[in-house]
Scaffold this motif. Structure first.
Motif, PDB file in Angstrom:
ATOM      1  N   LEU A 265       2.614   1.620  -3.318  1.00  0.00           N
ATOM      2  CA  LEU A 265       1.725   2.064  -4.392  1.00  0.00           C
ATOM      3  C   LEU A 265       1.450   3.558  -4.289  1.00  0.00           C
ATOM      4  O   LEU A 265       1.282   4.239  -5.296  1.00  0.00           O
ATOM      5  N   LEU A 266       1.390   4.048  -3.042  1.00  0.00           N
ATOM      6  CA  LEU A 266       1.122   5.469  -2.874  1.00  0.00           C
ATOM      7  C   LEU A 266       2.334   6.291  -3.311  1.00  0.00           C
ATOM      8  O   LEU A 266       2.193   7.374  -3.865  1.00  0.00           O
TER       9      LEU A 266
ATOM     10  N   LEU B 265       0.843  -1.199   0.000  1.00  0.00           N
ATOM     11  CA  LEU B 265       0.000   0.000   0.000  1.00  0.00           C
ATOM     12  C   LEU B 265       0.878   1.248   0.000  1.00  0.00           C
ATOM     13  O   LEU B 265       0.686   2.166  -0.810  1.00  0.00           O
TER      14      LEU B 265
ATOM     15  N   PRO C  56       3.265   4.582  -7.934  1.00  0.00           N
ATOM     16  CA  PRO C  56       2.089   3.849  -8.416  1.00  0.00           C
ATOM     17  C   PRO C  56       2.439   2.756  -9.425  1.00  0.00           C
ATOM     18  O   PRO C  56       1.702   1.794  -9.572  1.00  0.00           O
ATOM     19  N   GLY C  57       3.554   2.884 -10.098  1.00  0.00           N
ATOM     20  CA  GLY C  57       3.883   1.881 -11.118  1.00  0.00           C
ATOM     21  C   GLY C  57       4.656   0.698 -10.580  1.00  0.00           C
ATOM     22  O   GLY C  57       5.028  -0.184 -11.341  1.00  0.00           O
TER      23      GLY C  57
END
Lengths: 300, 340
Positions: A284-285, A281, A288-289
């Motif tokens: 990803l924040l 999480l 994002p890729g």
């Protein structure tokens, strides 16, 4: 006490265990990435597909075949099965929204899981893998041959895949079909079959992963369920469309989770999964890729 | 728009009448079964708002149900600062706690779309059952918590099961109206605009962060209320009451009901309950087909039946029961009322 007692030998052992763990996630993560690359679908049935083929291997070996005799047969069955699933289930809904396809793969996972319970029944089974569980000494750290075998196999897989996607005509066709369907169709690539091929290859990768994992954990219909989640995490960590990322992400995740579980008393064995979730999480924040993925820029 | 109102109003009236009268015609045990269908219905309404109207996928709504259930259990068994609450009053609190959890999940969800969101919420569903096991002092561990059996209040002379039935469906109807008003109003239009095109919605001045987290919060509120009722009906909670697969079942119900059809969710809820508890009946039906003999009690039958239903519905009927009814109804009205 937040930190448990620490010795370098034990740290090295945990590291080795983490890498082994990570190589297992990497195998399944590779399968997820291959399907995502070719069809932009996340296959929630990947774990059950892998377990199913491992059960087939188990049955064949029960009939008296050796592991290496059963191995090619299982891979052939897995490939055919993967292609058949794409043709029959995924193709009719190719242009449907993401949710529809996610739900179909969930349905497939339920179906396969139920079929396994029906055909082979519940309960744990011993699965004898190709590698011995004898430990050898690597720089003062005892490591089992099986662990080394698993790591070598997953590295071998990613090298093979890299070769396939870079230097063979079919591999290039699959990449082209994933990037731009219409243009590849104009250039003579049979896009439909490329997608089916992606599912076939993913099923083969899953079968290999399953046969590597089954000797470590016991074989049962739910064998892959938590591993699948770690594999998702590994794939996302590495960037969903990068095979190298899947392997690096898998090993990174395996090592992190094992070390956290061992040295942070608070996490222990029960909170490994939430910890993994939190890890992806946060990643990803921030990115994002993923680590190796390309960030897609959408044109309005 | 006005002409589109009456079918929905009459459908609601019909549902309300059926709900009110049904316990007179069925056994006490059936009333309990129908109550549980009502709980799934409430959870599905929430999921429909999130997925059907706002376009965000959640594979983790079982976890929000669990949050609701545990809130009710903890408040009515351990109490709040030593003051135990009556189970009835814990329902809105359970909804709020789950709703706040939903808002919190909704914040990272802003940056994740489609598949990533599905993965993260799936992760929530899988990892939530670990929490009660780890923090067993607070949650009661694997044994869970045992609640007092629900009793009808004010000396009402009904059985427990009938009481739970009326309680559940009363709340369900209120929440159905609330959901209906919500999706018809300004907020609902914003939700739908975001679902159809985020870029277009932003250009029209709709705040993505506000409405996307709001959708998550509202949706989790519904799930929390459902989970709370589920805990009250079962009179106990433990990690197995809200298994991981529950989240998947909810998505199944959503798909079968038709993503953005509030009334269709009744069909979805009924299907979840029926397949979970009566899969052996389905296996017996299938046995009527030639050349098949399944053992109805065999393990794995429920999963197989669930899986097949799910795949068949998604391939043949992608808009679910709600879409089918709408299509048939549309056919009927267009034949009757259009001049060609």
């Amino acid at each position: 006490m937040l930190l448990a007692a620490f010795t370098w030998t034990e740290f090295a052992q945990q590291l080795a265990a983490g890498i082994r763990e990570g190589a297992i996630y990497a195998g399944l993560a590779l399968a997820i990435v291959i399907i995502y690359r070719s069809t932009r679908v996340i296959n929630f049935a990947q774990g059950e597909m892998a377990t199913f083929t491992t059960f087939i291997a188990w049955s064949l070996m029960n009939q008296g075949l050796s592991f290496w005799a059963a191995f090619p047969i299982v891979l052939a069955i897995a490939f055919t099965g993967g292609v058949a699933i794409e043709r029959v289930l995924i193709r009719p809904v190719e242009n449907a929204p993401v949710l529809t396809i996610v739900i179909i793969t969930l349905g497939l996972a339920l179906l396969l899981n139920g079929l396994m319970s029906m055909i082979w029944g519940g309960g744990n089974r011993q699965f004898h893998g190709p590698f011995s569980t004898r430990t050898i000494d690597v720089g003062g750290v005892p490591v089992s041959v099986q662990d080394i075998g698993i790591v070598v196999v997953s590295i071998l897989l990613v090298v093979l895949l890299g070769f396939f996607f870079r230097f063979t005509k079919v591999g290039l066709g699959m990449r082209a079909a994933a990037v731009n369907r219409d243009s590849s169709r104009l250039a003579g690539v049979r896009v439909g079959w490329m997608l089916a091929l992606g599912w076939g290859i993913a099923a083969v990768l899953g079968a290999v992963a399953g046969m590597m994992i089954a000797p470590v954990v016991f074989l049962d219909p739910n064998m892959m369920q938590t591993i699948l989640l770690y594999a998702f995490a590994a794939a996302v960590l590495g960037g969903l469309d990068s095979p190298v990322g899947a392997v690096v992400g898998g090993i990174l995740l395996g090592v992190t989770i094992t070390l956290l579980g061992r040295y942070v008393g608070f996490i222990g064995s029960t909170l490994k999964l939430p910890a993994a979730l939190l890890l992806i999480l946060v990643l990803l924040l921030l990115r994002p890729g993923g680590l190796f993925g390309r960030v897609t820029v959408r044109r309005v | 728009m006005r002409a589109r109102l009456w079918p929905e109003l009459s459908a609601f009236a019909a549902v309300a009448v059926v709900v009110a009268l049904l316990p007179r015609f069925v056994s006490d045990f059936r009333a309990r079964e129908l109550a549980i269908v009502g709980m799934y219905f409430i959870a599905l309404l929430g999921l429909s708002i999130l997925t059907g109207f706002n376009g965000q996928i959640s594979l983790g709504h079982g976890a929000f149900m669990a949050i609701g259930g545990y809130t009710t259990a903890i408040l009515s068994v351990d109490g709040f600062f030593g003051h135990q609450l009556r189970d009835l009053w814990t329902i809105p609190i359970a909804g709020l706690v789950a709703g706040i959890a939903g808002l919190v999940v909704g914040i990272p969800a802003l940056r994740l779309s489609g598949l990533y969101l599905a993965l993260i919420t799936f992760g929530i569903a899988v990892s939530f059952p670990q929490l009660p096991k780890e923090f067993d002092h607070f949650f009661g561990g694997t044994t869970g918590k045992i609640l007092d059996l629900a009793k009808p209040p004010f000396g009402l002379g009904t059985t427990t099961n009938n009481w739970i039935y009326y309680l559940t469906w009363g709340i369900a109807l209120v929440l159905l109206v609330a959901a209906w008003l919500l999706v018809r109003g300004k907020t609902g239009r914003a939700f739908k605009a975001i679902r159809d095109s985020e870029v277009a919605a932003v250009s029209a001045g709709i705040s993505l962060p506000r409405y996307k987290t709001l959708a998550f919060g509202i949706s989790a509120f519904y799930a929390g209320v459902a989970g709370s009722l589920y805990a009250i009906a079962n009179a106990y909670v433990n990690p197995d009451v809200f298994p991981i697969i529950l989240s998947v079942y909810l998505v199944v119900g959503l798909a079968v009901g038709g993503l953005d059809s509030l009334f269709g969710m009744i069909a979805g809820a009924a299907l979840i309950y029926f397949l979970q508890n009566h899969a052996d009946t389905v296996a017996r039906w299938i046995n009527h087909l030639p050349a098949l003999s399944l053992d109805p009690k065999q393990p794995g039958i429920p999963s197989v039946v669930f899986g097949i239903v799910l795949i068949v519905v998604m391939v043949l009927l992608p808009t679910g029961a709600g879409g089918l009814v709408r299509k048939l109804f549309g056919l009927l009205t267009s034949r009757l009322y259009t001049r060609s």
